[in-house]
Design an enzyme around this catalytic site. Sequence first.
Site, mmCIF file in Angstrom:
data_model
loop_
_atom_site.group_PDB
_atom_site.id
_atom_site.type_symbol
_atom_site.label_atom_id
_atom_site.label_comp_id
_atom_site.label_asym_id
_atom_site.label_seq_id
_atom_site.Cartn_x
_atom_site.Cartn_y
_atom_site.Cartn_z
ATOM 1 N N HIS A 1 0.859 -1.179 0.000
ATOM 2 C CA HIS A 1 0.000 0.000 0.000
ATOM 3 C C HIS A 1 0.898 1.232 0.000
ATOM 4 O O HIS A 1 1.720 1.401 0.907
ATOM 5 C CB HIS A 1 -0.906 -0.011 1.237
ATOM 6 N N GLU B 1 -3.374 14.705 10.624
ATOM 7 C CA GLU B 1 -4.239 14.313 9.519
ATOM 8 C C GLU B 1 -5.688 14.711 9.822
ATOM 9 O O GLU B 1 -6.320 14.152 10.718
ATOM 10 C CB GLU B 1 -4.164 12.810 9.272
ATOM 11 N N HIS C 1 -6.658 13.228 13.424
ATOM 12 C CA HIS C 1 -5.729 12.341 14.123
ATOM 13 C C HIS C 1 -4.429 13.118 14.308
ATOM 14 O O HIS C 1 -3.740 13.441 13.343
ATOM 15 C CB HIS C 1 -5.500 11.060 13.330
ATOM 16 N N HIS D 1 -3.992 5.053 14.418
ATOM 17 C CA HIS D 1 -5.319 4.974 13.818
ATOM 18 C C HIS D 1 -5.244 4.133 12.554
ATOM 19 O O HIS D 1 -4.174 3.758 12.089
ATOM 20 C CB HIS D 1 -5.879 6.366 13.514
#
Length: 438
Positions: free
Chosen positions: A287, A336, A360, A366
Amino acid sequence: MAGLKYLSGFGNEFASEDPRCPSALPEGQNNPQVCPYGLYAEQLSGSAFTCPRPTNKRRCQIFQFVGHQLKYTSQHSTAQHYEIKSIRNTSIHPNIILFYYPESSTLNIGLHTVCGAGDSKSRNGICIHLYACNTSMTDRCFQNSDGDFLIVPQQGKLLVTTEFGKMMVEPNEICVIQQGMRFSVDVFGETRGYILEVYGAHFELPDLGPIGANGLANPRDFLVPVAWYEDRTVSAGYTVINKYQGKMFSCQQDFSPFNVVAWHGNYTPYKYNLENFMVINCVAYDHADPSIFTVLTAKSTRPGVAIADFVIFPPRWGVADHTFRPPYYHRNCMSEFMGLIKGHYEAKEEGFQPGGASLHSIMTPHGPDVDCFEKNSTATLKPERVAEGTMAFMFESSFSMAVTKWGLDTCNRVDKEYYKCWEPLRSHFNPKWKPASK
């Protein structure tokens, strides 16, 4: 509608004049002794005069038929028209999710600061605001002397009138109004969205590095308004509201400030349709970091570190093999702030609503909720569309942001049980696990 035409390109040197006044732009010089049509010349600068040439692209020469009145009162603008909450004396709250909807009111614009960091006086920092409005700004305009506004509509379209011309901005589009530019907004019913404000830097396209010449947001897809002027006397008074050092000041004049007949330069407002973003993604495994989804960045003085990035997560293909495809659990050295324009965010399909937001803070762990984790840990991996009908975005910053009192208490939309989306996560540890034979 007159004025709804555009010039394309990002950061280019443009020239535009209202077709009602051909040859309004003087040829060969910026400030002739007598301007065509008896106009006044004014230069709008968004950077220091002596910046190196590659970065000194923040100027614009405008030609208007009445000189701007620059005398401001020491009175704050009245609260019934505008409201800005200070971010001072606030405490950091590591995880907060907000669901905010327009309230029944006749406010011209309700602007609430959710979080921020830094300081407009020292020209280094950011603020994040939510707006909700249901009434157009009539005989009023706004000017931000503190920084740039990046506006992200979530519900309802905005007709933004600027000194440079008009822009119609709809959900799934963004617009940027840079420091010092006067603008007014017309709405067509209940309207809401998000605003990222940056101090001391301007938004620009991110460097592409190994990506090469093509990808992400293409410069040609950014649109700049065509010159349009308004010749109108306002006997009851036209209010110019100026945001300066986080406070509101106002002055009155008897004419519309949108009296610019022609302009040239590259310090302009602009808009962009998020559907034009050219996605770069993984085609083998793993990812990739969200930086591959950066539309615009406001750079700091530290190489590779941004005051703020505007990142989107548009519809795309997911094809990575042997990979947990949604975002992995992480702690980040950046703050974020996420918002959702439409659809269902892939990592929290049920717990994140359009018009909502989450923050966050730096190094707060998270990631996906339990349902997303379990589903994607056992899914059969095949090419599939991701985020179809969805547009989530992120304001990412190297600053450690504080949440305002309004964001924590006043708005009454805080999900205080947000953390529970991770509570059902259970241990899958198996000390006797062995890799599958090939």
